[in-house]
Write an enzyme that holds these catalytic residues in place. Structure first.
Site, PDB file in Angstrom:
ATOM      1  N   PHE A 245       0.844  -1.209   0.000  1.00  0.00           N
ATOM      2  CA  PHE A 245       0.000   0.000   0.000  1.00  0.00           C
ATOM      3  C   PHE A 245       0.877   1.257   0.000  1.00  0.00           C
ATOM      4  CE2 PHE A 245      -3.389  -2.911   1.585  1.00  0.00           C
ATOM      5  CZ  PHE A 245      -4.325  -2.602   0.609  1.00  0.00           C
ATOM      6  N   GLU A 246       2.015   1.183   0.695  1.00  0.00           N
ATOM      7  CA  GLU A 246       2.917   2.338   0.745  1.00  0.00           C
ATOM      8  C   GLU A 246       3.475   2.632  -0.656  1.00  0.00           C
ATOM      9  OE1 GLU A 246       6.010   2.000   3.671  1.00  0.00           O
ATOM     10  OE2 GLU A 246       6.677   4.069   3.364  1.00  0.00           O
ATOM     11  N   ARG A 247       3.948   1.576  -1.368  1.00  0.00           N
ATOM     12  CA  ARG A 247       4.530   1.794  -2.699  1.00  0.00           C
ATOM     13  C   ARG A 247       3.472   2.281  -3.674  1.00  0.00           C
ATOM     14  NH1 ARG A 247       8.054  -3.559  -1.726  1.00  0.00           N
ATOM     15  NH2 ARG A 247       9.526  -2.468  -0.377  1.00  0.00           N
ATOM     16  N   LEU A 250       2.906   5.926  -2.883  1.00  0.00           N
ATOM     17  CA  LEU A 250       4.020   6.780  -3.288  1.00  0.00           C
ATOM     18  C   LEU A 250       4.086   6.893  -4.794  1.00  0.00           C
ATOM     19  CD1 LEU A 250       6.799   5.418  -0.913  1.00  0.00           C
ATOM     20  CD2 LEU A 250       5.509   7.527  -0.686  1.00  0.00           C
TER      21      LEU A 250
END
Ligand SMILES: Cc1cc2nc3c(=O)[nH]c(=O)nc-3n(C[C@H](O)[C@H](O)[C@H](O)COP(=O)(O)OP(=O)(O)OC[C@H]3O[C@@H](n4cnc5c(N)ncnc54)[C@H](O)[C@@H]3O)c2cc1C
Length: 452
Positions: A245-247, A250
């Site tokens: 989810f972070e990638r 971003l």
């Protein structure tokens, strides 16, 4: 980013957006805002309304405070809220990372307990993953959690913890069984950050002048067994969900932890303040930050070059075109991924490629911005007052933004997994290249060679 292509004639865009009813969504949120937005509500009261009506996280499932909307329709909701002049959803790592992770791996009770407080901004979150000896090699983490009745006792040190100083809860990964191989003896917890003496948060000041992240020392900190997410020993899989989810966030141009004008959680105190004051007034201490301008860098640099009189310089124009091309490639990559998803297929490595492309766009924006500024690019302001003074003295409203972006630019190619780590993942998992040499995968963590 500037959209020069007509989206209605773009076949990939049409395929990716098929099945959405964007205009109906915009009409629905507009009607809802008409009756519900009131600038005199407190931030807490407003976020209660927004979150419980499913508009803080419209892409989440409808049984969990969402509307099952696509990413495009979610963007339309966010745009409509901004256009109406209302305060946006609580930002931060709760909505970006903890919520989707708990929605994926949490039990019904855990989803009940945490998700409501995330969409209404009642609790702020941080991500307690990296350690001084475990960043790229995250599975080599050393923080220990030992069972004590229906609790776990946690000892260790975390670092680079974005928003740790304003967090009520932490997504903690800790080693619960050192006799297992390193990826298998890890568990994932939702840990209460309010433990004086046991959870100590120390801010780290960056070269931008801000202190967005922290060191966190855990000394006999306690976490309840029923706050373990995804089950004993499954922490690595759960952490990978958070990182995915972070990638994805971003790669889509989001920041690591900032972006909302008011700060969620109990620590900053924004929940008790008037919501209307955050719409046109100054940003609170937790908001803003260098990534706030990431999405609009291309437009900003064109304005900057016009003001500086360098817009007719052919070499500047060439670099601006390069930036536009990279932005378009990233946009097409996103559309391709959406089209594959809509057709029920997967595009391996898409998140990793999106993150790499965002880092490249950022570096080019930095170089171009500093070139256009010339010697003025050596001036930097380290706090809000100084930023305002610098803008006034130079008559250039973009200067402080560009120098801040320049100083922050190494960050995005490090957090969420460095560029080198993204290349490794693409090499090994997408292209099928041989894995890096290292100890046998089955070696217990206890027997692995350690630093220092
Ligand atoms: C702005 C910012 C915010 C952050 N926020 C958070 C947060 O909220 N929570 C959190 O837990 N962490 C956070 N981090 C930490 C981040 O995830 C780590 O910095 C990152 O994973 C790299 O780890 P490291 O710093 O220990 O570097 P190392 O892992 O020590 O790497 C050092 C260098 O070696 C390279 N390298 C390492 N291993 C390999 C390999 N196998 N192959 C090729 N090259 C390699 C790396 O690419 C890097 O260039 C943040 C970092 C930054 C910069």
């Amino acid at each position: 980013m500037t959209d020069t292509l007509d989206s209605t004639t773009d076949p990939l865009e049409r395929q990716a957006n098929s099945g959405t009813a964007g205009d109906e969504v915009t009409a629905e949120i507009n009607a809802w805002l008409e009756t519900n937005w009131d600038p005199d509500l407190t931030v807490g009261e407003w976020w209660d309304r927004l979150g419980n009506a499913g508009w803080s996280a419209p892409s989440w499932p409808s049984q969990w405070f969402g509307h099952d909307l696509s990413r495009d329709d979610t963007l339309k909701v966010q745009k409509a809220i901004g256009k109406h002049g209302a305060l946006g959803a609580p930002g931060g790592l709760g909505l970006l990372l903890a919520g989707p992770t708990i929605a994926t791996h949490g039990t019904d009770e855990q989803q009940q307990k945490y998700l409501g407080d995330i969409v209404t901004g009642r609790q702020g979150w941080c991500q307690l993953f990296s350690e001084p000896g475990a960043g790229s090699d995250l599975a080599g983490l050393n923080t220990r959690a030992e069972k004590d009745g229906d609790e776990w006792i946690v000892n260790g040190q975390k670092v680079w913890t974005s928003a740790g100083h304003v967090a009520d809860l932490g997504m903690l990964i800790a080693r619960t069984d050192p006799d297992q191989p390193k990826h298998q003896g890890i568990s994932y917890f939702a840990m209460d950050m309010h433990q004086p003496g046991a959870v100590e948060v120390r801010p780290l000041k960056e070269m931008t002048g801000r202190a967005l992240f922290n060191e966190v020392f855990l000394t006999d900190a306690r976490v309840r067994d029923d706050a373990m997410i995804g089950g004993l020993g499954n922490g690595w899989a759960v952490a990978n969900t958070t990182l995915a989810f972070e990638r994805a966030g971003l790669g889509a141009g989001g920041g690591s932890s900032h972006g909302s004008a008011a700060t969620p959680g109990t620590i900053v105190g924004d929940l008790e303040r008037r919501a209307g004051d955050f719409v046109s007034g100054p940003r609170s201490s937790g908001g803003g930050g260098p990534t706030a301008m990431l999405g609009g860098a291309e437009t900003l640099l064109i304005e900057l070059a016009k003001n500086a009189g360098s817009i007719s310089d052919p070499t500047i124009r060439q670099e601006l075109m390069k930036l536009h091309t990279l932005n378009e490639l990233a946009r097409y990559g996103n559309l391709r991924q959406k089209a594959e998803k809509a057709a029920g297929r997967d595009m391996p490595g898409a998140g990793n490629l999106a993150k790499l492309s965002m880092s490249a766009i950022l570096r080019l924006s930095r170089d171009l911005g500093l070139r256009i500024l010339g010697p003025m690019g050596t001036l930097h302001a380290y706090d809000n007052d100084a930023r305002a003074k610098l803008n006034e003295a130079t008559g250039n409203p973009f200067l402080a933004m560009v120098t801040e972006l320049a100083l922050f630019s190494p960050g995005p190619s490090i957090y969420g997994g460095t560029d080198e780590v993204q290349h490794n993942i693409i090499g090994e998992r997408v292209l099928g290249l041989p894995k890096e040499p290292g100890p046998a995968k089955g070696t217990p963590y206890r027997d692995l060679p350690k630093n220092g």
